[in-house]
Design an enzyme around this catalytic site. Sequence first.
Site, PDB file in Angstrom:
ATOM      1  N   ASP A  18       0.856  -1.172   0.000  1.00  0.00           N
ATOM      2  CA  ASP A  18       0.000   0.000   0.000  1.00  0.00           C
ATOM      3  C   ASP A  18       0.905   1.239   0.000  1.00  0.00           C
ATOM      4  O   ASP A  18       2.064   1.166   0.418  1.00  0.00           O
ATOM      5  CB  ASP A  18      -0.871  -0.036   1.259  1.00  0.00           C
ATOM      6  CG  ASP A  18      -1.932   1.043   1.266  1.00  0.00           C
ATOM      7  OD1 ASP A  18      -2.376   1.428   0.173  1.00  0.00           O
ATOM      8  OD2 ASP A  18      -2.304   1.493   2.363  1.00  0.00           O
TER       9      ASP A  18
ATOM     10  N   LYS B 173      -6.746  31.420  -0.680  1.00  0.00           N
ATOM     11  CA  LYS B 173      -6.036  30.251  -1.206  1.00  0.00           C
ATOM     12  C   LYS B 173      -7.065  29.316  -1.826  1.00  0.00           C
ATOM     13  O   LYS B 173      -8.244  29.310  -1.449  1.00  0.00           O
ATOM     14  CB  LYS B 173      -5.241  29.520  -0.122  1.00  0.00           C
ATOM     15  CG  LYS B 173      -6.012  28.548   0.737  1.00  0.00           C
ATOM     16  CD  LYS B 173      -5.050  27.651   1.518  1.00  0.00           C
ATOM     17  CE  LYS B 173      -5.781  26.585   2.310  1.00  0.00           C
ATOM     18  NZ  LYS B 173      -6.632  27.074   3.366  1.00  0.00           N
TER      19      LYS B 173
END
Length: 1163
Positions: A373, A531
């Site tokens: 993973d 942002k």
Amino acid sequence: MSDGEMKKTGSFGDMMKSNKKKEEERQAALRKDIDFVEHTYTLDQIEKEMNTSLEKGMTSAAVQASREKHGWNRLTPPPQTPEWIKFLLQFTNFFAMLLLGGGILCFIGYGIDSSDSVNLYLGIVLCTVVFITSTFSYLQERKSAKIMEGFKSLIPKKCNVIRDGGIVKIDALELVPGDVVEFTDGDQVPADIRVVKCNDLKVDNSSLTGESEPQERVTGLAKDSDGNEITTVLEATNLLFYTTIINSGNGKGVVIGTGDHTVMGQIAGLTLETGAEETPIAKEIHAFILLISAVAMILGITFFAVSLALGTDPIKCVVFAIGIIVANVPEGLLATVTVSLALTAQRMHLKNVLVKNLEAVETLGSTTVIASDKTGTLTQNRMTVQHTWYNGEVKRVPAARNSAEYTNFMSNGEIDGEKLWEPTDATFEKLRMVATLCNNAAFLTNVVDEDGNEKTLDIKKEMGSATFNMLGLDCSGDASESGLIKAMQPIEDVLDVRTANPKVFEIKFNSTNKWQLSIHETGMGNTLVLKGAPERVLGMCSKILINGREEPMTEEWQEKYNKAYEGLGGLGERVLGFAMKNMEEEKGFKYQQKPERNFKMDDLTFVGLFSLIDPPRDGVPEAVAKCKRAGVKVFMVTGDHPITAEAIAESVGIIDKEVLEAGNATVIKGDDIRDVLELPKDEQIKQWDKWLSHKQIVFARVSPAHKLLIVENNQRRGEVVAVTGDGVNDAPALKKGDIGCAMGIAGKDVSKEAADMILMDDNFASIVNGIEEGRIIFDNLKKSISYTLTSNIPEIGPFLAFIIIQIPLPLSTILILCVDLGTDMVPAISLAYELKEADIMNRPPRTTADRLVNRKLITFAYLQIGIIQVLAGFYTYLVVLNDFGYPPWVLPWVGLDWDDYSLMCKPRGDGAPSTCGYGCDNPKAASYDAQIGKNRTSEMEYCKGGCKIPDFGAVDPFVEFGTEGFRGFTFGTEAACGRSCKWFEALKPDIKNLTVSAEENAMFTKYCAVNKDYGFEGRSKIADAKRADAPHGSYYWWNGEAQLYPNVRFQESALKYAQTSYFIGIIVVQWADLIISKTRKLSVFDQGMSNKFMNFGLAFETILGALLIYVPFLNDAFFTRPLHILHCFTCVPFSILIFTYDEVRKSIIRQYPGGWLEAHTYW
């Protein structure tokens, strides 16, 4: 058979085939994405198809109808086998049944003849060995129920649902498809849900897909680059999945899947139906036990039949057969393997690896593929700012844990050849301000210290400590915002910046705007900071900040921006844009968004970019490189985006650019796998083989079912697959893999239960440590088995000699168990402590041909060292019996009756015996038992154990001895053993003259005149075989000379001394065997004797052997005798021979690598 019966039989067969086909179809369906289509429906279609109302929910009647069709919202538990049956099944393996059968035969033998307690002891020991090993196996296999419990712990408890026009709180168990559910941030999703209404909704899917960032959810489907809707279930933007967490926002949705028919239900089904793979070491041990047991059975049955044919007592035949079996089967092997694996597991625990399944230790050593993973295993599971762009340049951002580390980074000026940011640059100062203020993340300063006490951290103060790890602190807010404040903290305390620039207004991020805005009171007045998605932020800007000055946003700057944005995105990093504006309004102005915005948002100044990534863990690139050297392929398997996955894979070395360019590396997407699943089975196999033939592979955007397919296809190709994972989605693959490695920190309970071992530090590098330990344990198990098997030959040899040439048994069954379960046990275990060999991680993974027990090991243990040991044992046995007066040449054919009758020998001229054998059996007398009315035959006390030889000059015509010793069997058994009045009167004159002397004739006439029944009528000889008959002129023989009366106890004692010396001889030659087993090729002088446990093992077997022969009550229990000190060391020359032979063999192998000797003796 009638037509009706044939039809019934046919229909039953058809039914079986049909059931099998259905099961295959069910398993195939589990490996595909779940078949939801409701996420593609319009809202009107949803209401119609699900029989519900988005405003009023379902009616009670509709709920009942849906529940009858779909059942309760719970996962179906697997069928359970009662624990007592599981326990009893452990006793059905071949090894256990073999030993149990031997134990039962021992008890039967003891029941028939209770005078010999050896059978009782042997039966108890064998049954105890089986009980202990079977109990251990049972405890190891109790996992499936725990896995289901792990899934149950994930299931939500309560939820808000609209029914009959009202909102009610119900157990999640009661939900049905069609229910309308309301949810808000912090809630656990109670079923698979189609979103129909939402506000700033984000969901944490990391446990299902491995995506680090919370995922946005909307009411519609996203579109790909071609404008087509993305309908793949796991990538659908309007679906919430069972047991995931609402990260932020709120909304409403319709339940489309419950219980087993959910993505989580599919994973549970895959996990529970996936059979745990038998470990390679289990297969090896099983094959070895089967082989050894089969050999033991064949030899045991063969020699039972042979000894029975030779006329041996059936009970003795059974005991001999058991002895053969016991000698062949290394009863202590399973215990040795178990303890060795447990010791290695303890060592691995010190390296942050918790082993649940002991056999998994060795499996890791034989691993050929690691399916790893990404999130949390290869990476830190922590979004970290990697790069920044301002003034038209990309700069590297240091990830510092404290101020000292930050200073060290900045003094170097670069990382991996990339220049670092410049904190004093005017543009960067503005960029840092925007990133700090337009950010809702905050450090969680309440922590628990080592003593378990809560305390509040002063981050600003702690940053001054060189041991402080600011990067490891938890934060509130999402992962990207947390990463930003961790990057800014080393420059200036985030809290100080925010205190100096208080927030007066905020618009939170939402999926429509894709930006976040806040307004702060700063030294320049009110300042707007923003942002968000770079393209959205740029679209709101007309200027760009360069070197601290605002300049027009020209096409040239836009081109530079585009190049930087695409470049950072191509590295797999998440890019955020930042902008600001000095507001016209005075301080104290009340900003508002609704009902109308009262401030301007256009004409912003673009400040720069920050890009974040979940960076690789420290040590992972080195660990991957170590895997490559060891011949282990590392595949990345993740649910994350292909670009991100490839970037991480390149950064840690899973994919090398030159390999990728050469076409030997590839990135395979989940969509590719979905396409393959639509092909015929043989075409699927071809495509999988084509993919898996690449040296380096990244699997991206894959589902849990895809992970399982990846593991299964690798195993089909003969790979030994280690699987790592931390999420619920990893559970099926963790269980299916040859070894599953779950994460101890980030891992879900389900993944931990399905795994064989747990990485306590969640670090991929720990797996590589495990591979090394696994290879060491395989090497050491080989050494331990070689040591254990070698003593089989000196254990089997005595029984073969006992049956074939019928010498007195050189080694008793009870002493064989003393070797296998006593003196050999600790030395065999001590080999688990042996240090690794220098090249252990430079070898390729072992192949299927490199068996734990191979032909070379068998021939080495049995035909080389074993032969020397059996010669040593027989030598000391013969020496001891010779010292007791029984030279080697008198021993053949007299062994079967050694314990019951006194041996007779004919003396030679030098006083030594020439030929020996047995004379007459005990005489019997008939009597009438008035109580039961039957004749009974009992042994006469007179001449029991053999008649006394008359003193010279005396004559007894009825006994088997005359003036020249034993009469012999020249004229038949009766002439020696059955001499009676009836025999005498029936003698023919010519025979009488040869068998009866004149003096005996007179005595016969005298006695028979008184009683015609006088004598030993019907008395037989002892030995059934003629070659065991005592010769004419022989006398009782014990204490090294002819005797006039029998003494069976002397024979018994002499044999026990000889058996004891054989037992001690095995210990002495096993000293050398243990030392040479330290290495397979290296000289013992190079390896050294630093293994302290082995040194203890040498002392242990020596002391235990001494106790067994010199402690009186142990003499009685184990039928041993105290040896003269010289008899303890008669095998020392053989021990020296073993050591010398092996050192020479290894030396030649080292001098001539690949030569004949290595090919045939390097085990």
